[in-house]
Motif scaffolding. Structure first.
Motif, short mmCIF file in Angstrom:
data_model
loop_
_atom_site.label_atom_id
_atom_site.label_comp_id
_atom_site.label_asym_id
_atom_site.label_seq_id
_atom_site.Cartn_x
_atom_site.Cartn_y
_atom_site.Cartn_z
N GLU A 49 -2.26 6.29 11.18
CA GLU A 49 -2.81 5.12 10.46
C GLU A 49 -2.68 3.85 11.31
N CYS A 94 0.91 5.54 0.06
CA CYS A 94 0.15 6.78 0.19
C CYS A 94 0.35 7.61 -1.08
N TYR A 154 0.86 -1.19 0.00
CA TYR A 154 0.00 0.00 0.00
C TYR A 154 0.90 1.24 0.00
N CYS A 182 -6.55 5.91 4.79
CA CYS A 182 -5.50 4.94 4.46
C CYS A 182 -5.64 3.67 5.31
N HIS A 184 0.96 11.27 9.88
CA HIS A 184 0.04 10.46 9.06
C HIS A 184 0.16 8.96 9.32
N HIS A 185 1.37 8.42 9.21
CA HIS A 185 1.49 6.96 9.37
C HIS A 185 1.32 6.51 10.82
ZN LIG Z 1 -1.77 7.48 3.72
#
Ligand SMILES: [Zn+2]
Ligand SMILES: Nc1ncnc2c1ncn2[C@@H]1O[C@H](COP(=O)(O)OP(=O)(O)OP(=O)(O)O)[C@@H](O)[C@H]1O
Length: 489
Positions: free
Chosen positions: A256, A36, A34, A227, A252-253
């Motif tokens: 997630e 981003c 995956y 995500c 962000h991660h």
């Molecule tokens: Zn992302």
């Protein structure tokens, strides 16, 4: 499920474990990745190209080693607010206002421009390209799971992740909760319990065009939740690899991971991050305005030279962009393509047989290339192996005829490794914009030269001259040598 160590072994740098580790797929022979993707509110720049090409090579390398890859790359078309924080206008909406377009018009405009850029750069199409606005239901469902488990709370129509409820928060970036105050200097929102809590869902103010119904009223998803929801949907629990730019590690991660794991899902088992493309030592970025769009760059440079420049540095290294870097990429790329073209030009008329010493050199360079990729996708080393191959080959080509089977082997190495893995010789089926047409041109030139030869044999000199003049006009020169005519462009 039994896990098998694949042969050959691939080692990659896992950001979460902060070291190189052997890659073990969740399902033997398969890789789920995956990445981003872009927030489609403006044309993509060269920094985006670094990331896309880096992960494209990683994907191609897995394919080369026999894995079947499912490659999911999302498109962010809602929820990414200016300054990457929980405040400010949605980037899509700001752009829509500026261009006087519908937000979805903005998304499609820049999505298709991104697709065109990627085609030109010979980046393989993702297996799935999910859009955030197409997965609102999945995002709401995940937020509900978090609320049920007590890791999220509603406040004034918005929903926030409760970072204090989740001790794992910070494990990717290595930030401890108490050190995070600094990152949240913006005014503490009154509706958050803790300034570090991040939005899962935001209440839509009056006039906010992008809005959906939810159990908490009309609103829109936070940037991070898409995500977690889309990667789990398409790759499943405990999928193999999650990638993105280094700058996305936090928040962000980190967010997630927290969202998925706190809801009870096993998330990505390996995290890979590309470093930045810089200009004047600073990250090239849309918001800083110090960017060159891919289209700007492609209007002046061969897309394959751009790609060659990008693979010339490791994905975890910074790539500093400069005119000098382009110049050296151009000459390096020319060196490879000239050797490949010479091999292909000579192939049809080459003597039968093989040159076992040269065969062994080709095999050694190919093995070095593969070893480099197996070691955390070391593309600069892989390129060095192609140069090694070129040096040996040029020496042999300059020394005299090279047998056909050896030339076929050399051509296979360039095409499979330089072409298939590094994506440098846009294979058949690749889009016209970035296509390496050398094979087609080579075949056509063989026909043209045969026709020229026939004209001469038949004393049709006017036709032969006209043919030559046409070639000159399109930049092709023909030279008669003792081994027959040679052409150049
Ligand atoms: Zn992302
Ligand atoms: N200069 C760069 N080098 C490498 N990767 C980059 C660069 N800029 C952005 N990326 C990566 O591209 C993806 C999308 O980034 P994003 O759309 O936020 O671009 P951006 O130019 O950083 O935008 P903004 O400045 O508005 O944040 C992310 O994975 C990000 O890490």
């Amino acid at each position: 499920m039994t896990q098998s160590i694949p042969d050959p072994l691939i080692v990659l740098y896992d950001t979460l474990q902060r070291q190189k580790v052997p890659f073990v797929p969740g399902t033997p022979g398969r890789v789920g990745m995956y990445l981003c993707g872009p927030t489609v509110y403006s044309d993509a720049h060269l920094g985006h190209a670094k990331k896309e090409v880096a992960f494209d090579v990683i994907r191609r390398a897995f394919m080369h080693f026999g894995y079947q890859v499912r490659y999911v790359a999302n498109i962010t078309d809602v929820g990414h607010l200016q300054n990457d924080s929980d405040d400010g206008e949605d980037k899509m909406l700001a752009r829509a206002r500026l261009e006087q377009l519908e937000p979805m018009e903005v998304a499609d405009k820049y999505l298709w421009s991104f697709v065109k850029d990627m085609e030109a750069l010979n980046v393989l199409k993702p297996s799935i390209n999910p859009r955030a606005t197409g997965h609102i239901t999945e995002q709401i469902a995940l937020i509900e799971e978090l609320m049920e488990k007590g890791h999220a709370y509603e406040s004034g129509g918005s929903v926030y992740f409760d970072v204090r409820s989740w001790p794992g928060y910070g494990k990717l970036s290595g930030r401890k909760l108490d050190d995070q105050e600094e990152g949240t200097r913006e005014a503490v929102r009154e509706d958050k319990r803790d300034p570090r809590d991040f939005a899962l869902w935001k209440r839509a103010e009056a006039g906010h065009i992008m809005r959906w119904d939810s159990p908490w009223g009309t609103g829109f998803p936070g940037w991070h939740i898409e995500c977690s929801a889309m990667s789990l949907k398409y790759l499943g629990e405990g999928f193999d690899i999650h990638g993105g730019g280094l700058d996305l590690q936090f928040p962000h991660h980190e967010a997630e991971i927290a969202q998925a794991e706190a809801a009870g899902h096993a998330f990505a088992r390996y995290w890979m991050h590309n470093n930045m493309l810089t200009i004047g030592g600073e990250k090239m970025s849309k918001s800083k305005g110090n960017f060159l769009t891919i289209q700007d760059v492609l209007s002046q440079h061969d897309p394959m030279v751009v790609r060659f420049l990008l693979v010339g540095s490791h994905y975890r290294s910074v790539t500093e962009f400069s005119d000098a870097a382009f110049e050296s990429a151009r000459s390096g790329y020319r060196r490879l393509t000239e050797a490949l073209h010479e091999v292909e030009r000579r192939l049809p008329g080459a003597p039968a047989g093989q040159d076992s010493a040269l065969d062994a050199r080709i095999a050694a360079h190919s093995a070095a290339f593969e070893d480099a990729l197996r070691d955390d996708f070391n593309t600069p080393k892989a390129v060095a192996a192609l140069f090694g191959l070129t040096t040996d080959l040029n020496a042999a080509l300059n020394a005299g005829p090279v047998p056909q089977s050896t030339l076929t082997r050399a051509r296979g190495a360039y095409r499979d490794l330089g072409g298939g893995v590094l994506g440098l010789f846009a294979e058949a089926g690749a889009p016209a914009a970035g296509r390496d047409d050398s094979e087609v041109v080579g075949a056509l030139m063989d026909l043209v030269l045969k026709a020229r030869q026939n004209y001469r044999l038949n004393k049709q000199y006017a036709e032969a001259d006209e043919l030559r003049a046409t070639l000159t006009r399109v930049g092709v020169t023909v030279e008669d040598t003792k081994d027959g005519p040679r052409w150049k462009r």
